[in-house]
Design an enzyme around this catalytic site. Structure first.
Site, PDB file in Angstrom:
ATOM      1  N   ASN A 157       0.808  -1.235   0.000  1.00  0.00           N
ATOM      2  CA  ASN A 157       0.000   0.000   0.000  1.00  0.00           C
ATOM      3  C   ASN A 157       0.838   1.281   0.000  1.00  0.00           C
ATOM      4  O   ASN A 157       0.399   2.304  -0.501  1.00  0.00           O
ATOM      5  CB  ASN A 157      -1.051  -0.006   1.119  1.00  0.00           C
ATOM      6  CG  ASN A 157      -0.471  -0.047   2.500  1.00  0.00           C
ATOM      7  OD1 ASN A 157       0.712  -0.323   2.690  1.00  0.00           O
ATOM      8  ND2 ASN A 157      -1.301   0.208   3.494  1.00  0.00           N
ATOM      9  N   ALA A 182       6.406  -6.386  -1.276  1.00  0.00           N
ATOM     10  CA  ALA A 182       5.256  -7.205  -1.683  1.00  0.00           C
ATOM     11  C   ALA A 182       5.361  -7.527  -3.176  1.00  0.00           C
ATOM     12  O   ALA A 182       5.847  -6.710  -3.958  1.00  0.00           O
ATOM     13  CB  ALA A 182       3.964  -6.440  -1.404  1.00  0.00           C
ATOM     14  N   GLU A 256       4.593  -3.406  12.558  1.00  0.00           N
ATOM     15  CA  GLU A 256       3.616  -2.370  12.197  1.00  0.00           C
ATOM     16  C   GLU A 256       2.471  -3.092  11.515  1.00  0.00           C
ATOM     17  O   GLU A 256       2.550  -3.421  10.335  1.00  0.00           O
ATOM     18  CB  GLU A 256       4.255  -1.346  11.248  1.00  0.00           C
ATOM     19  CG  GLU A 256       5.379  -0.536  11.855  1.00  0.00           C
ATOM     20  CD  GLU A 256       4.892   0.491  12.864  1.00  0.00           C
ATOM     21  OE1 GLU A 256       3.673   0.693  13.000  1.00  0.00           O
ATOM     22  OE2 GLU A 256       5.752   1.086  13.534  1.00  0.00           O
ATOM     23  N   LEU A 257       1.395  -3.331  12.266  1.00  0.00           N
ATOM     24  CA  LEU A 257       0.359  -4.247  11.774  1.00  0.00           C
ATOM     25  C   LEU A 257      -0.944  -3.511  11.449  1.00  0.00           C
ATOM     26  O   LEU A 257      -0.950  -2.297  11.281  1.00  0.00           O
ATOM     27  CB  LEU A 257       0.164  -5.363  12.800  1.00  0.00           C
ATOM     28  CG  LEU A 257       1.469  -6.070  13.214  1.00  0.00           C
ATOM     29  CD1 LEU A 257       1.222  -7.116  14.279  1.00  0.00           C
ATOM     30  CD2 LEU A 257       2.176  -6.683  12.010  1.00  0.00           C
ATOM     31  N   CYS A 290      -3.204   1.777   6.661  1.00  0.00           N
ATOM     32  CA  CYS A 290      -3.412   1.189   7.984  1.00  0.00           C
ATOM     33  C   CYS A 290      -4.011   2.206   8.958  1.00  0.00           C
ATOM     34  O   CYS A 290      -4.572   1.823   9.971  1.00  0.00           O
ATOM     35  CB  CYS A 290      -2.094   0.658   8.520  1.00  0.00           C
ATOM     36  SG  CYS A 290      -0.829   1.919   8.479  1.00  0.00           S
ATOM     37  N   GLU A 468       8.195   4.093  14.365  1.00  0.00           N
ATOM     38  CA  GLU A 468       8.949   4.547  13.195  1.00  0.00           C
ATOM     39  C   GLU A 468       8.924   6.066  13.144  1.00  0.00           C
ATOM     40  O   GLU A 468       7.913   6.689  13.483  1.00  0.00           O
ATOM     41  CB  GLU A 468       8.364   3.917  11.923  1.00  0.00           C
ATOM     42  CG  GLU A 468       8.544   2.407  11.959  1.00  0.00           C
ATOM     43  CD  GLU A 468       8.206   1.673  10.672  1.00  0.00           C
ATOM     44  OE1 GLU A 468       7.377   2.165   9.890  1.00  0.00           O
ATOM     45  OE2 GLU A 468       8.776   0.583  10.465  1.00  0.00           O
TER      46      GLU A 468
HETATM   47  P1  NAP Z   1       0.169  -8.828   4.239  1.00  0.00           P
HETATM   48  O1  NAP Z   1      -0.612  -9.808   3.468  1.00  0.00           O
HETATM   49  O2  NAP Z   1       0.447  -9.093   5.655  1.00  0.00           O
HETATM   50  O3  NAP Z   1       1.526  -8.618   3.415  1.00  0.00           O
HETATM   51  C1  NAP Z   1       2.533  -7.769   3.875  1.00  0.00           C
HETATM   52  C2  NAP Z   1       3.869  -8.315   3.432  1.00  0.00           C
HETATM   53  O4  NAP Z   1       4.049  -9.597   4.019  1.00  0.00           O
HETATM   54  C3  NAP Z   1       3.996  -8.506   1.940  1.00  0.00           C
HETATM   55  O5  NAP Z   1       5.317  -8.263   1.545  1.00  0.00           O
HETATM   56  C4  NAP Z   1       3.678  -9.989   1.768  1.00  0.00           C
HETATM   57  O6  NAP Z   1       4.267 -10.520   0.622  1.00  0.00           O
HETATM   58  C5  NAP Z   1       4.329 -10.547   3.002  1.00  0.00           C
HETATM   59  N1  NAP Z   1       3.818 -11.857   3.426  1.00  0.00           N
HETATM   60  C6  NAP Z   1       2.567 -12.365   3.314  1.00  0.00           C
HETATM   61  N2  NAP Z   1       2.520 -13.601   3.866  1.00  0.00           N
HETATM   62  C7  NAP Z   1       3.773 -13.871   4.328  1.00  0.00           C
HETATM   63  C8  NAP Z   1       4.362 -14.994   4.981  1.00  0.00           C
HETATM   64  N3  NAP Z   1       3.667 -16.083   5.297  1.00  0.00           N
HETATM   65  N4  NAP Z   1       5.676 -14.922   5.310  1.00  0.00           N
HETATM   66  C9  NAP Z   1       6.408 -13.826   5.010  1.00  0.00           C
HETATM   67  N5  NAP Z   1       5.895 -12.740   4.389  1.00  0.00           N
HETATM   68  C10 NAP Z   1       4.588 -12.760   4.051  1.00  0.00           C
HETATM   69  O7  NAP Z   1      -0.496  -7.404   4.223  1.00  0.00           O
HETATM   70  P2  NAP Z   1      -0.999  -6.582   2.979  1.00  0.00           P
HETATM   71  O8  NAP Z   1      -2.390  -6.950   2.677  1.00  0.00           O
HETATM   72  O9  NAP Z   1      -0.010  -6.654   1.879  1.00  0.00           O
HETATM   73  O10 NAP Z   1      -0.890  -5.107   3.567  1.00  0.00           O
HETATM   74  C11 NAP Z   1      -1.933  -4.506   4.208  1.00  0.00           C
HETATM   75  C12 NAP Z   1      -1.815  -4.664   5.699  1.00  0.00           C
HETATM   76  O11 NAP Z   1      -0.668  -3.955   6.143  1.00  0.00           O
HETATM   77  C13 NAP Z   1      -2.987  -4.057   6.411  1.00  0.00           C
HETATM   78  O12 NAP Z   1      -3.357  -4.863   7.474  1.00  0.00           O
HETATM   79  C14 NAP Z   1      -2.431  -2.731   6.898  1.00  0.00           C
HETATM   80  O13 NAP Z   1      -3.113  -2.203   7.990  1.00  0.00           O
HETATM   81  C15 NAP Z   1      -1.034  -3.114   7.227  1.00  0.00           C
HETATM   82  N6  NAP Z   1      -0.172  -1.929   7.270  1.00  0.00           N
HETATM   83  C16 NAP Z   1       0.282  -1.516   8.474  1.00  0.00           C
HETATM   84  C17 NAP Z   1       1.057  -0.373   8.560  1.00  0.00           C
HETATM   85  C18 NAP Z   1       1.556   0.131   9.871  1.00  0.00           C
HETATM   86  O14 NAP Z   1       2.464   0.970   9.864  1.00  0.00           O
HETATM   87  N7  NAP Z   1       1.051  -0.334  10.987  1.00  0.00           N
HETATM   88  C19 NAP Z   1       1.379   0.328   7.399  1.00  0.00           C
HETATM   89  C20 NAP Z   1       0.900  -0.136   6.176  1.00  0.00           C
HETATM   90  C21 NAP Z   1       0.127  -1.288   6.132  1.00  0.00           C
HETATM   91  P3  NAP Z   1       3.418 -10.869  -0.690  1.00  0.00           P
HETATM   92  O15 NAP Z   1       2.391  -9.804  -0.843  1.00  0.00           O
HETATM   93  O16 NAP Z   1       4.446 -10.821  -1.757  1.00  0.00           O
HETATM   94  O17 NAP Z   1       2.833 -12.223  -0.472  1.00  0.00           O
END
Ligand code: NAP
Length: 488
Positions: A157, A182, A256-257, A290, A468
């Site tokens: 994102n 990602a 950061e979830l 997020c 961060e």
């Molecule tokens: P995600 O599915 O958790 O993916 C995030 C990253 O983790 C991607 O690089 C993804 O790679 C990787 N990943 C997925 N499964 C994995 C596994 N089993 N082992 C290792 N890496 C793995 O999240 P998203 O849908 O891309 O992103 C949105 C989420 O991020 C939302 O929940 C949002 O709130 C959160 N977010 C939090 C913050 C914060 O600062 N708190 C900031 C931005 C976003 P691939 O996509 O290549 O599979």
């Protein structure tokens, strides 16, 4: 894609100062979410490649840490300057792979770069302590040292900023860095590596490895004894998996979830200010951040006026391809994301919520119609509906009516998440009382845009830990060492 600096578009991964194809020569396609068409095929790294990248970072770390802070600072500053000089191209790459409108993408490049600029300065401001000793023959002091190799996994994102926000403090502290972006958005990360190389950041210090199999790379990163820390931004579910995996080698972690931000408007609020803040906090990145508002709580007396004003504001939203003129909402990242948003709205409406407004989508010939969700306003939402429990991650404003401060506080805190929250009031006592009672790492008060490099960003509860940005950010990449000198 018409870039002024075509060198920024890379398909190989970058580690140890060299651009690499995958060891097995595999590649995966990166798609433009606005058109559904492929942009470029990117090297698809495997576990062996990841081990090589980590080894390169490990080899480079002592020499990087041995540079003076001024030398590290200068290199980071040079990287920042190059990023800003290439802002337009980096924004176009970002919009093409991620979808957000160009103006927003430019904003993200500047926002990400601001962390590099900030930590180039913070590198010089790492302080230790001298502690009063319990007896006169001793002197006690505390120094801070880089943790070592930092591995990082970042989401789609904010493909530039989420990476910059981690790499900058890590490098400033004297750590080396290996990141896996990602699979939807690796191009922005690779472009950052092009500029890191051009800035003269030494081989092995900043490494990007792209893969279509994140679990494979994640397992190597979390189990490698050469990696001292994992810094993750993404969903809570994946964060939990990675935390479990890190337990085996007792790694330090920053998480950061996900979030579920409440946005609360009290009767006494300035409604126009609240609408302005809500439009930013709800619709930025098509609702895919997020810290995006997830649950809007409006006090009963002002509900109808608020819905009227919000509808009027939403009429200015122009949804389409992020590269088209005048577009301020882009596509969602995948068709799966569109289906999820649709199902949350359907469930809410089936259980009594009512649709107040649905905007049009203005796609052009060549754009796909499967990645767009129209900005939508619904009201009559209840706290137990799925749309209130989960991150919407789409352009849907979901309103719940409340009567009292106590009631809305309980509702706002009734979630496992604790990242961002917002409330609007002109009552100064309530500002303190309510701000302190919200169980969130970030509270926006009469403000919808809360993130910048000078302030600590991060969550509590299942939104994670670590901060961060700000003066606290570099601490997450340093160890504390206590030294006791005796025999004085
Ligand atoms: P995600 O599915 O958790 O993916 C995030 C990253 O983790 C991607 O690089 C993804 O790679 C990787 N990943 C997925 N499964 C994995 C596994 N089993 N082992 C290792 N890496 C793995 O999240 P998203 O849908 O891309 O992103 C949105 C989420 O991020 C939302 O929940 C949002 O709130 C959160 N977010 C939090 C913050 C914060 O600062 N708190 C900031 C931005 C976003 P691939 O996509 O290549 O599979």
């Amino acid at each position: 894609m018409q870039l002024r600096n075509p060198k920024l578009l890379r398909s190989e991964s970058y580690f140890g100062g060299i651009w690499h194809s995958a060891e097995n020569n595999h590649a995966f396609t990166v798609n433009n979410p606005a058109t559904g068409k492929g942009i470029i095929d990117v090297a698809d790294l495997n576990a062996i490649d990841a081990e090589h990248a980590i080894a390169a970072a490990h080899k480079a770390q002592p020499a990087w840490a041995a540079l003076t802070v001024k030398e590290r600072s200068k290199l980071l500053r040079r990287w920042f300057d190059l990023i800003m000089a290439n802002q337009d191209d980096l924004a176009l790459i970002l919009t093409t792979e991620q979808g957000k409108p160009l103006a927003e993408a430019k904003g993200e490049i500047a926002y990400g770069a601001s962390y590099i600029e900030w930590f180039a300065e913070e590198a010089k401001r790492v302080y230790g302590d001298i502690i009063a000793p319990p007896n006169n023959s001793q002197r006690l002091f505390v120094i801070k040292q880089p943790i070592g190799v930092v591995a990082s996994i970042t989401p789609w994102n904010f493909p530039n900023a989420m990476l910059a926000r981690k790499a900058a403090p890590a490098l400033a502290a004297g750590c080396t860095f290996v990141a896996k972006p990602a699979k939807e958005t690796p191009l922005s990360a690779l472009a950052l590596a092009v500029l890191a190389e051009e800035a003269g950041i030494p081989a092995g210090v900043f490494n990007i490895i792209c893969s279509s199999s994140s679990p494979t790379i994640g397992k190597v990163m979390t189990s490698s004894p050469l990696v001292s820390k994992l810094s993750f931004t993404g969903s809570t579910q994946v964060g939990k998996t990675l935390l479990e995996q890190c337990a085996g080698t007792v790694k330090k972690t920053s998480m950061e979830l996900g979030g579920n931000a409440p946005f609360i408007i009290f009767n006494d609020a300035n409604l126009d200010l609240a609408i302005k803040g809500l439009m930013t906090s709800k619709f930025r990145n098509a609702g895919q951040t997020c810290v995006c508002t997830n649950r809007i709580y409006v006090q009963r007396d002002i509900h109808d006026t608020f819905v009227e004003k919000l509808t009027a504001a939403m009429e200015s939203l122009n949804t389409g391809n992020g590269t088209a003129d005048g577009v301020n909402i882009g596509p969602l990242i995948t068709t799966k994301a569109v289906a999820k948003v649709a199902s949350l709205v359907d469930e809410a409406v089936a259980n009594g919520a009512s649709v107040k407004y649905v905007a049009k989508v203005n796609t052009n010939p060549g754009d796909t119609d499967t990645h767009f969700y129209p900005p939508t306003l619904i009201s009559g939402v209840k706290n137990n509906m799925q749309i209130s429990r989960e991150e919407i991650f789409g352009p849907v404003a979901a309103i719940t009516i409340f009567d009292t401060e106590e009631e809305v506080l309980a509702a706002a805190n009734d979630t496992e998440f604790g990242l961002a929250s917002y409330f609007y009031t002109n009552d100064i006592s309530r500002v303190w009382r309510f701000g302190e009672a919200l169980e969130y790492g970030i509270v926006g008060i009469n403000e919808g845009l809360i993130s910048n490099e000078m302030a600590p960003f991060g969550g509590i509860k299942e939104s994670g830990f670590g901060r961060e940005g700000s003066k606290y950010g570099i601490e997450d990449y340093m160890e504390i060492k206590y030294m006791c000198l005796g025999g004085i």
